[in-house]
Design a protein around this motif. Structure first.
Motif, PDB file in Angstrom:
ATOM      1  N   UNK A 187       4.821   2.651  -3.838  1.00  0.00           N
ATOM      2  CA  UNK A 187       3.741   2.712  -4.858  1.00  0.00           C
ATOM      3  C   UNK A 187       4.271   1.247  -5.793  1.00  0.00           C
ATOM      4  N   UNK A 188       5.297   1.232  -6.248  1.00  0.00           N
ATOM      5  CA  UNK A 188       6.022   0.208  -6.969  1.00  0.00           C
ATOM      6  C   UNK A 188       5.660  -1.274  -6.598  1.00  0.00           C
ATOM      7  N   UNK A 189       6.002  -1.309  -5.130  1.00  0.00           N
ATOM      8  CA  UNK A 189       5.700  -2.665  -4.475  1.00  0.00           C
ATOM      9  C   UNK A 189       4.349  -2.744  -4.297  1.00  0.00           C
ATOM     10  N   UNK A 190       3.392  -2.179  -4.088  1.00  0.00           N
ATOM     11  CA  UNK A 190       2.034  -2.187  -3.903  1.00  0.00           C
ATOM     12  C   UNK A 190       1.342  -2.794  -5.512  1.00  0.00           C
ATOM     13  N   UNK A 191       1.770  -2.413  -6.271  1.00  0.00           N
ATOM     14  CA  UNK A 191       1.537  -3.049  -7.588  1.00  0.00           C
ATOM     15  C   UNK A 191       2.026  -4.228  -7.976  1.00  0.00           C
ATOM     16  N   UNK A 192       3.009  -4.751  -7.277  1.00  0.00           N
ATOM     17  CA  UNK A 192       3.602  -5.810  -7.577  1.00  0.00           C
ATOM     18  C   UNK A 192       2.701  -6.930  -6.579  1.00  0.00           C
ATOM     19  N   UNK A 193       2.312  -6.400  -5.451  1.00  0.00           N
ATOM     20  CA  UNK A 193       1.508  -7.078  -4.601  1.00  0.00           C
ATOM     21  C   UNK A 193       0.315  -7.444  -5.304  1.00  0.00           C
ATOM     22  N   UNK A 194      -0.446  -6.605  -5.745  1.00  0.00           N
ATOM     23  CA  UNK A 194      -1.557  -6.564  -6.547  1.00  0.00           C
ATOM     24  C   UNK A 194      -1.621  -7.335  -7.530  1.00  0.00           C
ATOM     25  N   UNK A 221       5.950 -12.950  -6.972  1.00  0.00           N
ATOM     26  CA  UNK A 221       5.599 -11.665  -7.667  1.00  0.00           C
ATOM     27  C   UNK A 221       5.349 -10.772  -6.421  1.00  0.00           C
ATOM     28  N   UNK A 222       4.251 -11.300  -5.679  1.00  0.00           N
ATOM     29  CA  UNK A 222       3.674 -10.525  -4.748  1.00  0.00           C
ATOM     30  C   UNK A 222       4.593 -10.365  -3.627  1.00  0.00           C
ATOM     31  N   UNK A 223       5.366 -11.294  -3.413  1.00  0.00           N
ATOM     32  CA  UNK A 223       6.593 -11.104  -2.161  1.00  0.00           C
ATOM     33  C   UNK A 223       7.573 -10.085  -2.539  1.00  0.00           C
ATOM     34  N   UNK A 224       8.066  -9.974  -3.851  1.00  0.00           N
ATOM     35  CA  UNK A 224       8.832  -9.129  -4.617  1.00  0.00           C
ATOM     36  C   UNK A 224       8.236  -7.474  -4.305  1.00  0.00           C
ATOM     37  N   UNK A 225       7.048  -7.503  -4.484  1.00  0.00           N
ATOM     38  CA  UNK A 225       6.497  -6.199  -4.276  1.00  0.00           C
ATOM     39  C   UNK A 225       6.349  -5.993  -2.674  1.00  0.00           C
ATOM     40  N   UNK A 226       5.836  -7.031  -1.844  1.00  0.00           N
ATOM     41  CA  UNK A 226       5.531  -6.849  -0.290  1.00  0.00           C
ATOM     42  C   UNK A 226       6.776  -6.298   0.192  1.00  0.00           C
ATOM     43  N   UNK A 227       8.132  -6.749  -0.125  1.00  0.00           N
ATOM     44  CA  UNK A 227       9.199  -6.414   0.643  1.00  0.00           C
ATOM     45  C   UNK A 227       9.525  -4.693   0.389  1.00  0.00           C
ATOM     46  N   UNK A 228       9.089  -4.290  -0.586  1.00  0.00           N
ATOM     47  CA  UNK A 228       9.307  -2.751  -0.961  1.00  0.00           C
ATOM     48  C   UNK A 228       7.889  -1.923  -0.295  1.00  0.00           C
ATOM     49  N   UNK A 229       7.118  -2.545   0.631  1.00  0.00           N
ATOM     50  CA  UNK A 229       6.242  -1.905   1.227  1.00  0.00           C
ATOM     51  C   UNK A 229       6.259  -1.616   2.461  1.00  0.00           C
ATOM     52  N   UNK A 230       6.628  -2.704   3.350  1.00  0.00           N
ATOM     53  CA  UNK A 230       6.684  -2.600   4.850  1.00  0.00           C
ATOM     54  C   UNK A 230       7.813  -1.706   5.385  1.00  0.00           C
ATOM     55  N   UNK A 231       8.866  -2.131   4.985  1.00  0.00           N
ATOM     56  CA  UNK A 231      10.212  -1.525   5.483  1.00  0.00           C
ATOM     57  C   UNK A 231      10.209   0.145   5.102  1.00  0.00           C
ATOM     58  N   UNK A 232       9.905   0.413   3.700  1.00  0.00           N
ATOM     59  CA  UNK A 232      10.063   1.873   3.470  1.00  0.00           C
ATOM     60  C   UNK A 232       8.914   2.512   3.984  1.00  0.00           C
TER      61      UNK A 232
END
Length: 490
Positions: free
Chosen positions: A349-356, A384-395
């Motif tokens: 959830x936090x990652x997707x907020x960063x991506x957005x 900013x988007x990358x910092x969020x994206x890294x918390x999306x795919x792997x988890x």
């Protein structure tokens, strides 16, 4: 001593990680070929005379073939040998890359890209199945964290790498170097894969049969679903009749479900294990991934098109704008994989907020800042988007497979990958058609910069919509986990 027992004894922790490194390195090559070709498109248009339809087939034809092959390849690997399927896919990828590099016409290039997609479809489910087989518990979370970091780096560094090759060669040679790169790398990886990948794997509990009729129906259904999107370019010449393929998809899907139910009733193992979709964590993560991957490749393609065509930025510099995304996503992916068992869906959830926030910032930069400042501001937004994206795919990958039996790891991973490839095809079609439809409508009416600003704005709105859908799914899943309806963590 049986082969399986001997494998369990001799397969050390060091060898596991070495085998995993080979598998992930190959996975990165397949993802690189999804993104690095983007910046070579203008050169391919000039060199081979490719039009909008040919360009879409070069980009999305790879995705189409990738998606069609995934599930049967995952099923075959689960039942027989992931190692043999992996090695076969690697050889096909080598040949397809060679054919792309020497393609004399755009038709040969399209056919070779489709063959490349088939090889990627053979490889990716084996990578996921092997990771599922090699690691359990927290180690699996760390492995998927590394996997996500590598995939993020490959996705985001692809345009930079492609741009570098385009700049090194002439208009005709530069884009060919993008494919030549694969040849020595695959030749290097092949002997290591042969030596290190496990020769045995856990036996499946169910009947060890391959549903050939179901496989054919599934492949035809995925093809009918993805084809109208692959053929959507935004050009006024797009044939409206392409959408009739969706009615063909509905008919095939009905036949597929009826056949699979009959096949299961006979006590045999269907090509798609529908029981997987009763696992809430797997179903939710799969839907989320579809929406997320609808946004990601489209983001990088439309961003590089805007920078090259709208701002006249050289290919290598246009690609470099995505480097901050790559670096940030690699770092956050690695760490999020280590803590996903503690925080679960909240990380996503936090990652997707960063991506957005990052993608929205990139669009705002293109519209509001002077051209000289746009690439720099976009690079910050992509950080900013990358910092969020890294918390999306792997988890999300870890959560998807947390409750899936190891014996179904390949087919479960490949079903998820099919969803991602379908999402990619839909996202590319929607964003690219929004981009080019704007260009066709406004060209000659406004300046080049304004036309491409508007095109990127409209494509960006589509991309932000897909990320928002992924965020909504993540929030629904998080609420279900906190209510106890879905197990949280891994």
């Amino acid at each position: 001593m049986a082969d399986g027992a001997r494998d369990e004894v001799t397969y050390s922790d060091r060898t596991r990680w070495q085998a995993f490194a080979i598998a992930v390195a190959v996975a990165s090559l397949t993802i690189l070929d999804l993104s690095k070709v983007n910046v070579g498109i203008p050169a391919i248009e000039q060199s081979l005379g490719a039009g909008p339809t040919e360009v879409q087939l070069i980009v999305a034809g790879y995705v189409l073939a990738f998606g069609v092959v995934l599930v049967p390849a995952g099923r075959w690997g689960d039942l027989n040998s992931r190692r043999r399927m992996f090695l076969a896919g690697l050889v096909v990828f080598l040949l397809a890359s060679l054919f792309c590099a020497i393609a004399p016409t755009v038709e040969v290039l399209i056919a070779s890209r489709i063959l490349q997609g088939i090889s990627a479809g053979l490889l990716m489910p084996q990578v996921l199945g092997l990771t599922q087989q090699l690691f359990q518990g927290p180690a699996r979370g760390r492995a998927f964290g590394i996997f996500g970091a590598v995939i993020g780096l490959s996705t985001a560094f692809g345009p930079t790498l492609g741009g570098l090759f385009v700049s090194l060669g002439s208009d005709d040679l530069g884009w060919r170097l993008i494919f030549w790169m694969n040849v020595p790398l695959v030749l290097l990886l092949l002997p290591f894969a042969y030596k290190l990948l496990p020769r045995t794997q856990p036996a499946s509990d169910g009947p060890a049969d391959l549903d050939l009729v179901g496989t054919a129906l599934l492949g035809a259904g995925v093809l009918a679903l993805m084809l109208p999107f692959v053929l959507t370019t935004g050009s006024p010449d797009d044939n409206p009749a392409r959408w009739w393929f969706l009615s063909v998809f509905v008919a095939i899907a009905a036949l597929f479900i009826a056949w699979e139910r009959r096949y299961l009733a006979a006590g045999r193992t269907a090509i798609v294990d529908f029981a997987l979709f009763r696992i809430h964590s797997y179903r939710n993560a799969t839907v989320l991934a579809v929406a997320y991957f609808a946004a990601m490749p489209a983001t990088f393609l439309t961003l590089t098109l805007f920078l090259q065509l709208g701002l006249d930025l050289p290919a290598v510099y246009a690609g470099m704008v995505t480097i901050p995304f790559a670096l940030a996503s690699a770092v956050t992916s690695f760490y999020s994989g280590k803590v996903v068992d503690r925080y679960g869906r909240l990380i996503v959830v936090v990652g997707l907020v960063g991506v957005l926030a990052g993608f929205g910032g990139a669009v705002a930069s293109a519209l509001l800042l002077p051209p000289i400042a746009v690439p720099w501001a976009m690079a910050v937004a992509m950080l900013v988007a990358g910092a969020g994206g890294g918390a999306v795919i792997a988890p999300n990958q870890t959560l998807a497979l947390a409750e899936v039996p190891v014996t179904s790891g390949g087919v479960a991973g490949s079903i998820g990958q099919v969803g991602q490839r379908v999402g990619t095809a839909v996202g590319l079609a929607a964003a690219v058609s929004a981009f080019y439809a704007t260009v066709y409508r406004e060209e000659g009416m406004f300046s080049q910069l304004v036309v491409y600003q508007d095109a990127y704005r409209n494509a960006g709105a589509v991309i932000v919509l897909f990320v928002s859908i992924a965020l909504i799914v993540a929030l629904v899943d998080l609420r279900a986990r906190r209510a106890g309806r879905v197990p949280d963590g891994v």
